[in-house]
Scaffold this motif. Sequence first.
Motif, PDB file in Angstrom:
ATOM      1  N   ASP A 116      23.682  83.888   8.812  1.00  0.00           N
ATOM      2  CA  ASP A 116      22.414  83.528   9.448  1.00  0.00           C
ATOM      3  C   ASP A 116      21.558  82.665   8.526  1.00  0.00           C
ATOM      4  O   ASP A 116      20.925  81.702   8.974  1.00  0.00           O
ATOM      5  N   VAL A 117      21.517  82.998   7.242  1.00  0.00           N
ATOM      6  CA  VAL A 117      20.748  82.194   6.288  1.00  0.00           C
ATOM      7  C   VAL A 117      21.372  80.807   6.162  1.00  0.00           C
ATOM      8  O   VAL A 117      20.660  79.797   6.139  1.00  0.00           O
ATOM      9  N   ASP A 118      22.703  80.746   6.117  1.00  0.00           N
ATOM     10  CA  ASP A 118      23.393  79.448   6.077  1.00  0.00           C
ATOM     11  C   ASP A 118      23.002  78.601   7.291  1.00  0.00           C
ATOM     12  O   ASP A 118      22.715  77.412   7.160  1.00  0.00           O
ATOM     13  N   ALA A 119      23.011  79.232   8.473  1.00  0.00           N
ATOM     14  CA  ALA A 119      22.674  78.507   9.703  1.00  0.00           C
ATOM     15  C   ALA A 119      21.226  78.019   9.675  1.00  0.00           C
ATOM     16  O   ALA A 119      20.942  76.894  10.084  1.00  0.00           O
ATOM     17  N   ALA A 120      20.314  78.849   9.194  1.00  0.00           N
ATOM     18  CA  ALA A 120      18.903  78.450   9.108  1.00  0.00           C
ATOM     19  C   ALA A 120      18.721  77.296   8.124  1.00  0.00           C
ATOM     20  O   ALA A 120      17.954  76.364   8.382  1.00  0.00           O
ATOM     21  N   GLU A 121      19.448  77.333   7.004  1.00  0.00           N
ATOM     22  CA  GLU A 121      19.378  76.241   6.031  1.00  0.00           C
ATOM     23  C   GLU A 121      19.931  74.945   6.622  1.00  0.00           C
ATOM     24  O   GLU A 121      19.365  73.870   6.420  1.00  0.00           O
ATOM     25  N   ARG A 122      21.020  75.053   7.377  1.00  0.00           N
ATOM     26  CA  ARG A 122      21.593  73.861   8.027  1.00  0.00           C
ATOM     27  C   ARG A 122      20.623  73.301   9.062  1.00  0.00           C
ATOM     28  O   ARG A 122      20.445  72.088   9.180  1.00  0.00           O
ATOM     29  N   LEU A 123      19.980  74.189   9.821  1.00  0.00           N
ATOM     30  CA  LEU A 123      19.010  73.764  10.833  1.00  0.00           C
ATOM     31  C   LEU A 123      17.854  73.018  10.177  1.00  0.00           C
ATOM     32  O   LEU A 123      17.478  71.928  10.623  1.00  0.00           O
ATOM     33  N   LEU A 124      17.307  73.570   9.115  1.00  0.00           N
ATOM     34  CA  LEU A 124      16.221  72.885   8.402  1.00  0.00           C
ATOM     35  C   LEU A 124      16.686  71.540   7.860  1.00  0.00           C
ATOM     36  O   LEU A 124      15.967  70.543   7.955  1.00  0.00           O
ATOM     37  N   GLY A 125      17.879  71.504   7.298  1.00  0.00           N
ATOM     38  CA  GLY A 125      18.418  70.253   6.772  1.00  0.00           C
ATOM     39  C   GLY A 125      18.579  69.214   7.861  1.00  0.00           C
ATOM     40  O   GLY A 125      18.238  68.048   7.664  1.00  0.00           O
ATOM     41  N   ALA A 126      19.080  69.628   9.013  1.00  0.00           N
ATOM     42  CA  ALA A 126      19.271  68.690  10.125  1.00  0.00           C
ATOM     43  C   ALA A 126      17.934  68.164  10.624  1.00  0.00           C
ATOM     44  O   ALA A 126      17.787  66.970  10.894  1.00  0.00           O
ATOM     45  N   LEU A 127      16.954  69.038  10.739  1.00  0.00           N
ATOM     46  CA  LEU A 127      15.647  68.608  11.221  1.00  0.00           C
ATOM     47  C   LEU A 127      14.956  67.688  10.219  1.00  0.00           C
ATOM     48  O   LEU A 127      14.322  66.715  10.596  1.00  0.00           O
ATOM     49  N   HIS A 128      15.094  67.986   8.930  1.00  0.00           N
ATOM     50  CA  HIS A 128      14.502  67.121   7.906  1.00  0.00           C
ATOM     51  C   HIS A 128      15.211  65.771   7.837  1.00  0.00           C
ATOM     52  O   HIS A 128      14.619  64.775   7.441  1.00  0.00           O
ATOM     53  N   ALA A 129      16.487  65.744   8.232  1.00  0.00           N
ATOM     54  CA  ALA A 129      17.246  64.501   8.222  1.00  0.00           C
ATOM     55  C   ALA A 129      16.945  63.650   9.459  1.00  0.00           C
ATOM     56  O   ALA A 129      17.482  62.565   9.606  1.00  0.00           O
ATOM     57  N   GLY A 130      16.108  64.184  10.346  1.00  0.00           N
ATOM     58  CA  GLY A 130      15.717  63.404  11.511  1.00  0.00           C
ATOM     59  C   GLY A 130      16.419  63.765  12.797  1.00  0.00           C
ATOM     60  O   GLY A 130      16.216  63.089  13.803  1.00  0.00           O
ATOM     61  N   ALA A 131      17.220  64.801  12.801  1.00  0.00           N
ATOM     62  CA  ALA A 131      17.883  65.202  14.035  1.00  0.00           C
ATOM     63  C   ALA A 131      16.843  65.727  15.019  1.00  0.00           C
ATOM     64  O   ALA A 131      15.860  66.357  14.626  1.00  0.00           O
ATOM     65  N   ALA A 132      17.046  65.440  16.274  1.00  0.00           N
ATOM     66  CA  ALA A 132      16.150  65.968  17.299  1.00  0.00           C
ATOM     67  C   ALA A 132      16.362  67.473  17.403  1.00  0.00           C
ATOM     68  O   ALA A 132      17.455  67.983  17.145  1.00  0.00           O
ATOM     69  N   ALA A 133      15.316  68.169  17.761  1.00  0.00           N
ATOM     70  CA  ALA A 133      15.403  69.627  17.859  1.00  0.00           C
ATOM     71  C   ALA A 133      16.500  70.042  18.835  1.00  0.00           C
ATOM     72  O   ALA A 133      17.177  71.038  18.617  1.00  0.00           O
ATOM     73  N   ALA A 134      16.689  69.266  19.897  1.00  0.00           N
ATOM     74  CA  ALA A 134      17.716  69.600  20.879  1.00  0.00           C
ATOM     75  C   ALA A 134      19.117  69.465  20.296  1.00  0.00           C
ATOM     76  O   ALA A 134      20.043  70.134  20.734  1.00  0.00           O
ATOM     77  N   GLU A 135      19.278  68.594  19.289  1.00  0.00           N
ATOM     78  CA  GLU A 135      20.586  68.390  18.670  1.00  0.00           C
ATOM     79  C   GLU A 135      20.911  69.470  17.653  1.00  0.00           C
ATOM     80  O   GLU A 135      22.075  69.699  17.351  1.00  0.00           O
ATOM     81  N   ALA A 136      19.889  70.100  17.113  1.00  0.00           N
ATOM     82  CA  ALA A 136      20.099  71.119  16.087  1.00  0.00           C
ATOM     83  C   ALA A 136      20.610  72.402  16.732  1.00  0.00           C
ATOM     84  O   ALA A 136      20.202  72.765  17.825  1.00  0.00           O
TER      85      ALA A 136
END
Length: 123
Positions: free
Chosen positions: A35-55
């Motif tokens: 779960d922590v890995d997934a949350a870190e990936r989600l934050l990384g994707a959002l900071h990289a500019g991914a749309a929330a729907a893509e995360a």
Amino acid sequence: MTAAPEQRPAASAARAGDTAWRRSWAAALDRVELDVDAAERLLGALHAGAAAAEAVVPPVWAPPALTGPVPDEHAERARLLLQRQLDVSEQLARALVHTRTQVAALRKLERAEPQPVFVDRAL
């Protein structure tokens, strides 16, 4: 000196229960780590500019049903996971504040009165 035969099954059952308890804690820590890995990936994707729907949003977390304290051999891992969770929580809180600030600024722009582009007056 060996235990009486009638005491051996009880000792064996206690060891089996202890082993199951330790395995349960290990499995629970594995789930928390994922779960922590997934949350870190989600934050990384959002900071990289991914749309929330893509995360990929992790599923709702349900606490495991564990009894007793964390076994000694898992204590350090549990402490490290707790620190990672706290770090991710802090990053999420900062991201939320940043997002709210941006939304408030956008709302102010939307409410602004339109400015005239030219003035129509008779000569």
